[in-house]
Design an enzyme around this catalytic site. Structure first.
Site, short mmCIF file in Angstrom:
data_model
loop_
_atom_site.label_atom_id
_atom_site.label_comp_id
_atom_site.label_asym_id
_atom_site.label_seq_id
_atom_site.Cartn_x
_atom_site.Cartn_y
_atom_site.Cartn_z
N HIS A 245 -6.20 2.00 -3.65
CA HIS A 245 -5.11 2.40 -4.21
C HIS A 245 -4.29 1.46 -4.77
O HIS A 245 -2.69 1.53 -4.77
CB HIS A 245 -4.23 3.55 -3.48
CG HIS A 245 -5.28 4.71 -3.11
ND1 HIS A 245 -5.18 5.94 -4.24
CD2 HIS A 245 -5.89 5.11 -2.39
CE1 HIS A 245 -5.78 6.73 -3.61
NE2 HIS A 245 -6.30 6.49 -2.49
N ASP A 304 -6.78 4.60 2.99
CA ASP A 304 -7.86 5.67 2.61
C ASP A 304 -8.61 5.73 1.49
O ASP A 304 -8.17 4.71 0.59
CB ASP A 304 -7.00 6.92 2.59
CG ASP A 304 -5.97 6.80 1.30
OD1 ASP A 304 -5.29 5.88 1.26
OD2 ASP A 304 -5.96 7.83 0.56
N GLU A 305 -9.67 6.07 1.33
CA GLU A 305 -10.39 6.25 0.23
C GLU A 305 -10.94 4.90 -0.36
O GLU A 305 -10.63 4.55 -1.57
CB GLU A 305 -9.57 7.12 -1.04
CG GLU A 305 -9.44 8.61 -0.72
CD GLU A 305 -8.83 9.41 -1.67
OE1 GLU A 305 -9.18 10.37 -1.68
OE2 GLU A 305 -7.90 8.89 -2.42
N VAL A 306 -11.24 4.04 0.41
CA VAL A 306 -11.57 2.72 0.04
C VAL A 306 -13.13 2.55 -0.39
O VAL A 306 -13.94 2.70 0.38
CB VAL A 306 -11.34 1.89 1.27
CG1 VAL A 306 -11.81 0.24 0.83
CG2 VAL A 306 -9.81 1.92 1.58
#
Length: 513
Positions: A245, A304-306
């Protein structure tokens, strides 16, 4: 003996004051105390001059209590007793209070100014206005409310990176939080789409990464928001999400990204990345506990969401990982650990989204706070059993951008479900998450409210008194109307889809979609 009732949601709607969130305990009689705008504030045993924050608290509450301009000969004394009127905002702060109303006086007793603020909000819901006589009163007197929150961390996440949220909008969100006794603004400051903060150490982050030159926060802007919140008993927890992100960082400092075509997660193979993170964190925290523009003890680091495939697709990073003897997951762990170490060195405890638990379990620093968010997640029971603290925001239940999640589903969600009783103290609380992909100033308040009130009561009130939405529906509708009267654009209470406008003419209590 005065008649009294324990305030439970099973009581008939209108039989007792319609308060939101429910206090821990209330006893009351059946009298009425006349009340007028002429209120004498008596602080301490000798009616001393009020400390600034205490006076400011009353100055904010008085227009909510006396919203109609009337002439009245009724004079009332409000006696205020506070042990520490300038207590620090943190997880350990005492927010309890006792509010007592007799035939002619009101008394607020609290260990801190924080409980006093909550007591004033409760008082503002107790006062009634008679339109025929144009007079104020408090029914159900004598009355005593003894109250404190169930959880210490009760928040709303606001995302200023997907759409910029101007400072006045953030102020209005903060005001609205206090009406429901929420005490945390989780400020998701930057993300892939934009970097709206002007970092003194790395000015091109904001100059190049913001949507436009007007959609940025100066240091003074942020300091002002944090101080505005502090005066109202609201902590501001900043989130700088890394290593994913973060594509907006590349516009000003391309060396911290894997490549121009594959911009995130951030480049782990160069010290330039960690130097930038350290400089940015120092801008935000002052480098020491309790300092900086975000003095809160806790900082959210995302995690998160890596998608680590960018690392392997970069020849330089791939070679660096090989030289270090690390695969993609090992590099992810290295990144999380190094950034946590930077934050710890600046006196901050850290929060991370639950992916860091799913990947690394007890290899995480044991002080890490795990933020539960995935649908159907079982991370709360797992992490607390291992001794980790958690914040609860399961997306299928407490994500406010999920517009089809009904208020009653939010209300009946329970952050401690599945967690052993001896581990439940590790649940710090929870948050409703107002992600910003489809939210800006035009619709943020009607997307947060009134469904955010369901989350607020779950986090404040006793677990046993607030289990069924059907028992709370009357009070929930009343609270939505209260928000509207205060200028908060709360959507119709019985919406099937969050933030939709009312479909036809009608009174506030009857509006629905």
């Amino acid at each position: 003996m005065l008649p009294f009732l324990l305030f439970l949601p099973t009581l008939a709607f209108g039989a007792t004051p319609s308060l939101w969130p429910l206090p821990q305990a209330m006893k009351h009689g059946d009298g009425v105390m006349p009340l007028g705008p002429d209120v004498l504030l008596c602080y301490g045993e000798d009616c001393e001059e009020l400390p600034n924050d205490i006076q400011d608290g009353w100055d904010r509450a008085a227009p909510l209590i006396f919203s109609h301009s009337v002439s009245s000969s009724v004079s009332t004394t409000l006696t205020i007793s506070i042990d520490d009127p300038s207590a620090e905002l943190n997880l350990e702060a005492d927010e309890s209070y006792i509010l007592t109303v007799s035939e002619s006086t009101i008394e607020i007793t609290s260990p801190t100014q924080l409980g006093y603020y909550h007591a004033l909000q409760t008082l503002s819901q107790l006062v009634e206005f008679d339109y025929d006589s144009e007079a104020y009163s408090i029914p159900n007197t004598p009355l005593t409310i003894t109250d404190s929150p169930r959880f210490a961390h009760r928040g709303i996440l606001v995302d200023s990176a997907r759409h910029f949220e101007p400072v006045p909008t953030l102020h209005r969100v903060i005001d609205s939080l206090t009406y429901a006794k929420l005490n945390v603004l989780h400020w998701h400051l930057v993300d892939t789409q934009s970097f709206p903060f002007d970092s003194p150490s790395y000015p091109d982050l904001g100059k190049m990464g913001a949507f436009s030159k007007e959609e940025r926060y100066t240091v003074g802007d942020v300091e002002g928001v944090v101080e505005y919140a502090r005066k109202r008993g609201v902590r501001v927890m900043v989130e700088i999400d890394t290593p994913g992100h973060a594509a907006s960082w590349c516009k000003g400092y391309p060396e911290v990204c894997p490549s121009t075509d594959c911009t995130q997660p951030l480049n782990p193979s160069t010290n330039a990345t960690f130097d930038l993170i350290e400089g940015l964190f120092k801008d935000l925290t002052g480098g020491k506990k309790g300092e900086g523009i975000f003095p809160d003890d806790i900082m959210h680091l995302g995690g998160d969401e890596v998608d680590t495939s960018c690392w392997s697709s970069s020849d330089d990073i791939s070679k660096w990982m090989e030289d270090q003897g690390m695969d993609e997951d090992g590099t992810y762990a290295y990144f999380i650990g190094r950034v946590q170490e930077i934050a710890h060195g600046m006196g901050r405890e850290v929060v991370g989204w639950e992916e860091i638990w799913n990947h690394f379990k007890t290899d995480l620093d044991p002080t890490t706070i795990v933020h539960v968010w995935l649908p159907g997640s079982s991370v709360g029971p797992e992490a607390t059993k291992a001794g980790y603290r958690v914040i609860w925001s399961r997306s299928d239940l407490w994500y406010l951008d999920w517009l089809k999640t009904s208020w009653d589903s939010m209300y009946e969600a329970e952050p401690t479900d599945g967690i052993a009783e001896e581990d439940q103290h590790l649940v710090l609380g929870g948050e409703g998450c107002m992600w910003g992909e489809t939210v800006d100033t035009s619709d943020i308040l009607q997307t947060i409210w009134p469904r955010g009130a369901a989350i607020a009561e779950r986090l404040w009130s006793d677990k046993g008194s607030t289990t069924k939405a059907a028992d709370a529906e009357g009070r929930y509708k009343e609270f939505r109307c209260l928000l509207n009267r205060r200028g908060i654009e709360a959507a119709p209470s019985m919406n099937m889809i969050g933030r939709e406008a009312p479909e036809s003419p009608g009174g506030c209590l009857d509006q629905r979609r």
